[in-house]
Design a protein around this motif. Structure first.
Motif, PDB file in Angstrom:
ATOM      1  N   PHE A 258      -3.416   8.727   2.389  1.00 25.10           N
ATOM      2  CA  PHE A 258      -3.913  10.103   2.421  1.00 25.10           C
ATOM      3  C   PHE A 258      -5.129  10.277   1.509  1.00 25.10           C
ATOM      4  O   PHE A 258      -6.055  11.035   1.828  1.00 25.10           O
ATOM      5  CB  PHE A 258      -2.803  11.065   2.007  1.00 25.10           C
ATOM      6  N   LEU A 259      -5.146   9.555   0.393  1.00 25.68           N
ATOM      7  CA  LEU A 259      -6.298   9.644  -0.490  1.00 25.68           C
ATOM      8  C   LEU A 259      -7.538   9.060   0.176  1.00 25.68           C
ATOM      9  O   LEU A 259      -8.635   9.607   0.041  1.00 25.68           O
ATOM     10  CB  LEU A 259      -5.996   8.920  -1.802  1.00 25.68           C
TER      11      LEU A 259
ATOM     12  N   VAL B 297       0.856  -1.184   0.000  1.00 20.02           N
ATOM     13  CA  VAL B 297       0.000   0.000   0.000  1.00 20.02           C
ATOM     14  C   VAL B 297       0.894   1.237   0.000  1.00 20.02           C
ATOM     15  O   VAL B 297       1.652   1.445   0.950  1.00 20.02           O
ATOM     16  CB  VAL B 297      -0.933   0.026   1.223  1.00 20.02           C
ATOM     17  N   PRO B 298       0.843   2.083  -1.013  1.00 15.85           N
ATOM     18  CA  PRO B 298       1.640   3.316  -0.988  1.00 15.85           C
ATOM     19  C   PRO B 298       1.080   4.328   0.002  1.00 15.85           C
ATOM     20  O   PRO B 298      -0.111   4.309   0.329  1.00 15.85           O
ATOM     21  CB  PRO B 298       1.534   3.823  -2.435  1.00 15.85           C
ATOM     22  N   VAL B 299       1.950   5.201   0.471  1.00 12.80           N
ATOM     23  CA  VAL B 299       1.534   6.213   1.450  1.00 12.80           C
ATOM     24  C   VAL B 299       0.483   7.144   0.846  1.00 12.80           C
ATOM     25  O   VAL B 299      -0.439   7.587   1.538  1.00 12.80           O
ATOM     26  CB  VAL B 299       2.765   7.013   1.938  1.00 12.80           C
ATOM     27  N   SER B 300       0.594   7.424  -0.442  1.00 11.78           N
ATOM     28  CA  SER B 300      -0.368   8.318  -1.079  1.00 11.78           C
ATOM     29  C   SER B 300      -1.784   7.756  -1.018  1.00 11.78           C
ATOM     30  O   SER B 300      -2.757   8.515  -0.921  1.00 11.78           O
ATOM     31  CB  SER B 300       0.030   8.564  -2.533  1.00 11.78           C
TER      32      SER B 300
ATOM     33  N   THR C 248     -10.848  11.214   0.985  1.00  7.30           N
ATOM     34  CA  THR C 248     -12.170  10.812   0.496  1.00  7.30           C
ATOM     35  C   THR C 248     -13.180  10.768   1.633  1.00  7.30           C
ATOM     36  O   THR C 248     -14.315  11.254   1.501  1.00  7.30           O
ATOM     37  CB  THR C 248     -12.088   9.433  -0.184  1.00  7.30           C
ATOM     38  N   ALA C 249     -12.772  10.183   2.762  1.00  4.69           N
ATOM     39  CA  ALA C 249     -13.671  10.147   3.917  1.00  4.69           C
ATOM     40  C   ALA C 249     -13.967  11.553   4.437  1.00  4.69           C
ATOM     41  O   ALA C 249     -15.096  11.858   4.844  1.00  4.69           O
ATOM     42  CB  ALA C 249     -13.061   9.292   5.026  1.00  4.69           C
ATOM     43  N   ALA C 250     -12.950  12.439   4.427  1.00  2.00           N
ATOM     44  CA  ALA C 250     -13.166  13.807   4.901  1.00  2.00           C
ATOM     45  C   ALA C 250     -14.109  14.574   3.975  1.00  2.00           C
ATOM     46  O   ALA C 250     -14.997  15.310   4.445  1.00  2.00           O
ATOM     47  CB  ALA C 250     -11.820  14.536   5.009  1.00  2.00           C
ATOM     48  N   PHE C 251     -13.944  14.439   2.667  1.00  2.89           N
ATOM     49  CA  PHE C 251     -14.867  15.083   1.722  1.00  2.89           C
ATOM     50  C   PHE C 251     -16.292  14.559   1.909  1.00  2.89           C
ATOM     51  O   PHE C 251     -17.269  15.320   1.836  1.00  2.89           O
ATOM     52  CB  PHE C 251     -14.403  14.840   0.287  1.00  2.89           C
TER      53      PHE C 251
ATOM     54  N   MET D 185     -16.955   5.213  -2.445  1.00  2.35           N
ATOM     55  CA  MET D 185     -16.312   3.897  -2.531  1.00  2.35           C
ATOM     56  C   MET D 185     -15.836   3.593  -3.942  1.00  2.35           C
ATOM     57  O   MET D 185     -14.825   2.906  -4.133  1.00  2.35           O
ATOM     58  CB  MET D 185     -17.268   2.823  -2.025  1.00  2.35           C
ATOM     59  N   LEU D 186     -16.547   4.088  -4.948  1.00  6.05           N
ATOM     60  CA  LEU D 186     -16.064   3.933  -6.311  1.00  6.05           C
ATOM     61  C   LEU D 186     -14.814   4.774  -6.550  1.00  6.05           C
ATOM     62  O   LEU D 186     -13.917   4.368  -7.302  1.00  6.05           O
ATOM     63  CB  LEU D 186     -17.165   4.319  -7.298  1.00  6.05           C
ATOM     64  N   VAL D 187     -14.743   5.936  -5.918  1.00  3.65           N
ATOM     65  CA  VAL D 187     -13.534   6.756  -6.012  1.00  3.65           C
ATOM     66  C   VAL D 187     -12.354   6.023  -5.403  1.00  3.65           C
ATOM     67  O   VAL D 187     -11.242   5.997  -5.962  1.00  3.65           O
ATOM     68  CB  VAL D 187     -13.759   8.121  -5.325  1.00  3.65           C
ATOM     69  N   LEU D 188     -12.562   5.403  -4.245  1.00  4.22           N
ATOM     70  CA  LEU D 188     -11.498   4.618  -3.623  1.00  4.22           C
ATOM     71  C   LEU D 188     -11.068   3.462  -4.514  1.00  4.22           C
ATOM     72  O   LEU D 188      -9.876   3.185  -4.657  1.00  4.22           O
ATOM     73  CB  LEU D 188     -11.977   4.083  -2.268  1.00  4.22           C
ATOM     74  N   GLU D 189     -12.035   2.787  -5.094  1.00  2.15           N
ATOM     75  CA  GLU D 189     -11.708   1.647  -5.954  1.00  2.15           C
ATOM     76  C   GLU D 189     -10.902   2.083  -7.165  1.00  2.15           C
ATOM     77  O   GLU D 189      -9.976   1.389  -7.592  1.00  2.15           O
ATOM     78  CB  GLU D 189     -13.002   0.952  -6.396  1.00  2.15           C
ATOM     79  N   SER D 190     -11.240   3.236  -7.739  1.00  2.00           N
ATOM     80  CA  SER D 190     -10.495   3.718  -8.900  1.00  2.00           C
ATOM     81  C   SER D 190      -9.080   4.134  -8.546  1.00  2.00           C
ATOM     82  O   SER D 190      -8.193   4.124  -9.410  1.00  2.00           O
ATOM     83  CB  SER D 190     -11.234   4.895  -9.543  1.00  2.00           C
ATOM     84  N   ALA D 191      -8.854   4.493  -7.277  1.00  3.83           N
ATOM     85  CA  ALA D 191      -7.525   4.918  -6.858  1.00  3.83           C
ATOM     86  C   ALA D 191      -6.664   3.762  -6.360  1.00  3.83           C
ATOM     87  O   ALA D 191      -5.437   3.800  -6.483  1.00  3.83           O
ATOM     88  CB  ALA D 191      -7.639   5.977  -5.752  1.00  3.83           C
TER      89      ALA D 191
END
Length: 624
Positions: free
Chosen positions: A156-157, A150-153, A161-164, A227-233
């Protein structure tokens, strides 16, 4: 500090309202327990992720842990987003309900605080606790980084996402409260809508949309779903953003929307929150002054009754239990509530009928090997959405049924009547389940439509009523034979186990509602308990239901979600083709056994509540 800096300071970090909310909330033990519960739930998600990924065991090497690190991180990041979507509006609802009960919001309108200070203070003070919850889970993500993969980026992403998500969800909740739209009931309805949207949009994208457009790439739904944003990242190998070369002919906003889902999601969240806060700030004092001139004009022209006047004649109470009558007949009588309830019921049933007709005329794409796979996947998605909405409604209604009456003082009136605790508690349970009967019937009718289509099709020789399935025998030989699309007993089995499970959800919510002073504490405890039960039973039931003959369907019947999966498509279990008759009997036995067990648990909970009712009520009232 110049005047502009002082203004920005008083508007943001130095906002008196935000400082008051943070100062008072940081001293409550309840909020401490919420933070501890959130951290405990995140730890459980990490352990479950390690178990599912095969990351726990004596023979597991660090290399294998690194390979499975992305999968574990995905589970935890999605769980974090779901918890934020649940907790953010609940935190807002509790604080707003306290302000409305104490009339402090009206007092704020008389202070020198500006409109922006009131609105941003309401949002920022409560958003602080959500962000604190997110930061408390940072050590868990740090542990995952040790395993690698798992990269550090990505960490933070996931937090961004959770904060947004928290910002946008909290902004809607605060806007609804500032504008006095429905109060706490509207907030709880909003929570149910958020969860229903998350489930429906994710299932729609996963099952249908991404297969129809560009398989392996993001879709139009991706920037709208966290969750789709997370999956794409995180899972770019299977779900990567659309290449720039494909959308060169589109305007730049659409190119940004399709090629950078995370950036688009952040811009939409921040922009939507800014628009909501600005609109709330512009009309907050006008709402606080009472009914607007437009509403008064419309009330005069159309001769509408004054909302403060009693225009409905009293209705006679029927039945032997007045509490049951009150819960089943007086809840949700507002026009919006009736339209929402019946609209959901009719809309989902008609959607199921339309989906069946589309399958009958061969209008469904073959997302799997056949069109029957597409139909079963779509039917499963629709049933899961319906059951999720039912359980959320049952949870929030039951969690506030006693604590709400304690807050508004009606519980004290009940205690002065000859009504016994047993009559009161059993009446609450029966009335709430009866009120939810319309919603409970929705998934049963939806599944009955599919079962009736399969049953009639067998006699009318419809080609889609029977599908070909390949089975592997004990000797390793394979055979193909025609089987019903849906078994005719599937709706009955769903009804047998769904009613007592909904009663269990209601009983658990009532139990915490009786023991909690406020609605928020009861709702959070109910969500934690029911969510844990559903998670454990779902994991165990699905694993056994698809791999263990005879006993597997019995254990699988205890979870509504996994039970739906097996009722719609039992052929995904390897053993089902070998033992069709005994497996169908096992599914029936499992439904009856689960119903009996849940009924006994409900009886034990209600009996325990009745025995300690007087002591609990007096203790919370400060007289015991």
């Amino acid at each position: 500090m110049n005047s502009v800096g002082l203004y920005l300071w008083r508007l943001t970090l130095g906002n008196p309202m935000a400082v008051r909310v943070v100062h008072n909330g940081s001293r409550r033990m309840r909020d401490l327990w919420v933070r501890m519960g959130y951290l405990g739930a995140m730890i459980v998600l990490v352990l479950i992720g390690l178990l599912l990924a095969g990351g726990i065991g004596g023979s597991v090497s660090l290399g294998e842990l690194a390979k499975n690190g992305t999968q574990v991180f995905t589970y935890v990041a999605r769980g974090q987003v779901i918890l934020v979507c649940l907790l953010a509006p609940l935190f807002m609802a509790s604080a707003i309900a306290a302000e409305q009960q104490g009339k402090t919001f009206d007092i704020l309108l008389t202070t020198p605080l500006s409109n922006l200070q009131i609105v941003l203070g309401s949002l920022g003070g409560r958003l602080f606790f959500i962000l604190a919850l997110l930061l408390s889970g940072l050590p868990l993500f740090s542990v995952l980084l040790i395993f690698g993969g798992v990269p550090v980026s990505s960490v933070f992403l996931a937090f961004a996402t959770a904060a947004f998500t928290a910002l946008f969800v909290g902004s809607i909740a605060v806007a609804m409260s500032v504008l006095r739209i429905g109060g706490r009931k509207a907030i709880f309805g909003f929570v149910i809508g958020v969860i229903a949207f998350l489930v429906a949009a994710y299932a729609l994208d996963r099952v249908v949309v991404r297969h129809l457009f560009m398989p392996g790439y993001t879709t139009w739904l991706t920037p709208l779903h966290p969750m789709l944003v997370l999956e794409s990242a995180i899972q770019r190998a299977n779900y990567q953003p659309v290449p720039e070369s494909v959308v060169t002919a589109y305007p730049w906003p659409i190119r940004l929307y399709l090629t950078r889902p995370f950036t688009a999601f952040g811009l939409l969240s921040v922009g939507g929150s800014f628009a909501l806060m600005l609109a709330s700030a512009l009309i907050v004092r006008g709402v606080g002054q009472g009914e607007s001139r437009v509403m008064k004009f419309l009330r005069t022209v159309f001769r509408l009754p004054d909302p403060g006047e009693r225009t409905r004649p009293p209705r006679p109470v029927t039945g032997s239990n007045p509490i049951a009558w009150r819960e089943s007949h007086t809840r949700g009588n507002a026009a919006t509530a009736v339209l929402t309830r019946w609209g959901f019921a009719l809309g989902t049933v008609l959607l199921g009928v339309g989906f069946t007709l589309a399958y009958h005329v061969n209008a469904l794409p073959a997302l799997g090997s056949t069109a029957a796979d597409t139909y079963r996947a779509g039917l499963t998605t629709l049933l899961l959405i319906e059951v999720t909405v039912i359980l959320l409604v049952a949870m929030y209604m039951s969690a506030g049924c006693v604590s709400r009456e304690r807050e508004d003082g009606t519980l004290d009136i009940f205690l002065t009547t000859p009504m016994t605790p047993r009559l009161y508690i059993w009446g609450k349970l029966r009335g709430l389940v009866q009120f939810l009967s319309l919603l409970i019937a929705v998934p049963v009718v939806t599944l009955a439509v599919a079962a009736l289509y399969a049953l009639l099709g067998r006699f009318l020789n419809w080609p889609g009523a029977m599908v070909s399935e390949t089975f592997v025998g004990s000797a390793g030989t394979s055979s193909t034979r025609d089987v019903p699309l849906i078994f005719p007993e599937a709706p009955l089995l769903l009804l047998v186990m769904l009613v007592p499970f909904v009663a269990l959800v209601v009983a658990v919510g009532m139990n915490f509602s009786l023991k909690s002073k406020g609605v928020l504490g009861a709702v959070i405890a109910s969500v934690a308990v029911i969510g844990s039960i559903a998670l454990v039973l779902g994991l165990c039931g699905f694993a056994m239901g698809t791999n263990v003959p005879y006993l597997g369907p019995v254990v699988n019947a205890f979870s509504p979600a996994t039970n739906i999966l097996l009722l719609v498509d039992p052929w995904q279990a390897d053993y089902f083709g070998k033992y069709v008759g005994p497996s169908r009997v096992s599914m029936g036995v499992g439904a009856v056994f689960a119903a009996v067990v849940y009924a006994l648990i409900v009886y034990a909970l209600i009996a325990g509540m009745g025995k300690g009712f007087d002591h609990t009520v007096r203790k919370l009232a400060g007289t015991g």
